[in-house]
Design a protein around this motif. Structure first.
Motif, mmCIF file in Angstrom:
data_model
loop_
_atom_site.group_PDB
_atom_site.id
_atom_site.type_symbol
_atom_site.label_atom_id
_atom_site.label_comp_id
_atom_site.label_asym_id
_atom_site.label_seq_id
_atom_site.Cartn_x
_atom_site.Cartn_y
_atom_site.Cartn_z
ATOM 1 N N ASP A 21 7.426 -8.923 82.511
ATOM 2 C CA ASP A 21 8.337 -9.506 81.526
ATOM 3 C C ASP A 21 9.399 -8.482 81.159
ATOM 4 O O ASP A 21 9.097 -7.418 80.590
ATOM 5 N N LEU A 22 10.654 -8.789 81.486
ATOM 6 C CA LEU A 22 11.751 -7.858 81.235
ATOM 7 C C LEU A 22 11.996 -7.633 79.751
ATOM 8 O O LEU A 22 12.696 -6.699 79.365
ATOM 9 N N GLY A 23 11.420 -8.498 78.917
ATOM 10 C CA GLY A 23 11.597 -8.348 77.479
ATOM 11 C C GLY A 23 10.657 -7.338 76.861
ATOM 12 O O GLY A 23 10.741 -7.050 75.667
ATOM 13 N N GLY A 24 9.749 -6.806 77.653
ATOM 14 C CA GLY A 24 8.795 -5.856 77.121
ATOM 15 C C GLY A 24 7.721 -6.540 76.290
ATOM 16 O O GLY A 24 7.461 -7.735 76.438
ATOM 17 N N LYS A 25 7.100 -5.779 75.402
ATOM 18 C CA LYS A 25 6.076 -6.345 74.527
ATOM 19 C C LYS A 25 6.702 -7.362 73.579
ATOM 20 O O LYS A 25 7.748 -7.112 72.989
ATOM 21 N N THR A 26 6.052 -8.512 73.451
ATOM 22 C CA THR A 26 6.560 -9.535 72.545
ATOM 23 C C THR A 26 5.416 -10.117 71.726
ATOM 24 O O THR A 26 4.253 -10.071 72.120
ATOM 25 N N ASN A 27 5.784 -10.674 70.589
ATOM 26 C CA ASN A 27 4.842 -11.428 69.775
ATOM 27 C C ASN A 27 5.616 -12.577 69.142
ATOM 28 O O ASN A 27 6.683 -12.355 68.556
ATOM 29 N N PHE A 28 5.116 -13.781 69.303
ATOM 30 C CA PHE A 28 5.816 -14.995 68.860
ATOM 31 C C PHE A 28 7.186 -15.100 69.539
ATOM 32 O O PHE A 28 8.100 -15.734 69.026
ATOM 33 N N GLY A 29 7.342 -14.447 70.684
ATOM 34 C CA GLY A 29 8.611 -14.488 71.402
ATOM 35 C C GLY A 29 9.612 -13.445 70.940
ATOM 36 O O GLY A 29 10.730 -13.384 71.454
ATOM 37 N N ILE A 30 9.242 -12.610 69.988
ATOM 38 C CA ILE A 30 10.138 -11.569 69.472
ATOM 39 C C ILE A 30 9.794 -10.255 70.146
ATOM 40 O O ILE A 30 8.648 -9.809 70.138
ATOM 41 N N SER A 31 10.802 -9.637 70.734
ATOM 42 C CA SER A 31 10.592 -8.495 71.620
ATOM 43 C C SER A 31 10.800 -7.155 70.933
ATOM 44 O O SER A 31 11.627 -7.017 70.022
ATOM 45 N N ASP A 32 10.063 -6.178 71.430
ATOM 46 C CA ASP A 32 10.307 -4.780 71.062
ATOM 47 C C ASP A 32 11.761 -4.407 71.358
ATOM 48 O O ASP A 32 12.344 -3.556 70.680
ATOM 49 N N LEU A 33 12.366 -5.057 72.344
ATOM 50 C CA LEU A 33 13.727 -4.734 72.771
ATOM 51 C C LEU A 33 14.804 -5.446 71.961
ATOM 52 O O LEU A 33 15.975 -5.383 72.309
#
Length: 205
Positions: free
Chosen positions: A43-55
């Motif tokens: 996943d290019l978005g990195g770590k996510t939770n509820f669709g919200i990314s670290d990036l």
């Protein structure tokens, strides 16, 4: 339900209680589609939770910057549902003027903004209706939108987002994004179906 100015919301009043029904429905759809904590190396978005990314702040520092002040606030695993709802409402629903769009169109613009890019969502809408694609949903864009059928806009937004998904898969260096394609397309057409239902049968009061 009466919409309240988010700047007037007190700390004792849950944000969800102050949202319009269509905004709450849109955010609940996002929460269902995104699920909880994900740390997929592909996943290019990195770590996510509820669709919200670290990036989300442009930095991969292991922390989600909730208020976008450049300083990470919380580990993605520890992001709460309430924090996610607050981010989606203020930084995606209101920031992209979804509260000013026809409900059916707002639903898709919001989902594209969250899942693909807010600028892409706004500029795609403008290009579809022939407005200057400056990424600013202002009086001119809203006025031009009134002269275009909702069904046409819904179809074009969905087509453009699907083409963007395909391009992302094609351009991925190791072709490791293809495993996400089915889920992305399912998401796009699920939102389209709901938006069409709102357009045909009426939206939320």
């Amino acid at each position: 339900m009466k919409k309240l100015n988010p700047h007037n919301i007190t700390n004792n009043l849950p944000l969800a209680a102050c949202m319009s029904p269509i905004a709450l429905n849109a955010i609940n759809h996002i929460l269902r589609a995104e699920g909880g904590y994900v740390n997929d190396p592909s996943d290019l978005g990195g770590k996510t939770n509820f669709g919200i990314s670290d990036l989300r702040d442009g930095k991969e520092d292991g922390l989600i910057d909730i208020d976008l002040d450049g300083i990470g606030d919380v580990d993605p695993e520890n992001l709460t549902r309430e924090q996610a709802v607050d981010i989606f409402y203020k930084d995606y629903w209101l920031a992209n003027q979804c509260d000013k769009l026809p409900q059916c169109i707002a639903l898709i613009v919001f989902d594209i903004a969250v899942n693909q890019s807010a600028a892409f969502a706004r500029k795609s809408l403008q290009r579809i209706i022939g407005a200057t694609p400056d990424g600013i949903i202002g009086p001119n864009t809203l006025a031009m939108l009134e002269s275009v059928s909702n069904s046409f806009v819904l179809h074009e937004l969905t087509k453009r987002r699907c083409l963007r998904y395909a391009k992302k898969v094609k351009e991925s260096s190791q072709h490791n994004q293809v495993k996400f394609l089915r889920g992305w397309l399912d998401r796009a057409f699920t939102v389209l179906f709901e938006a069409q239902a709102i357009d045909c049968f009426g939206g939320y009061e």
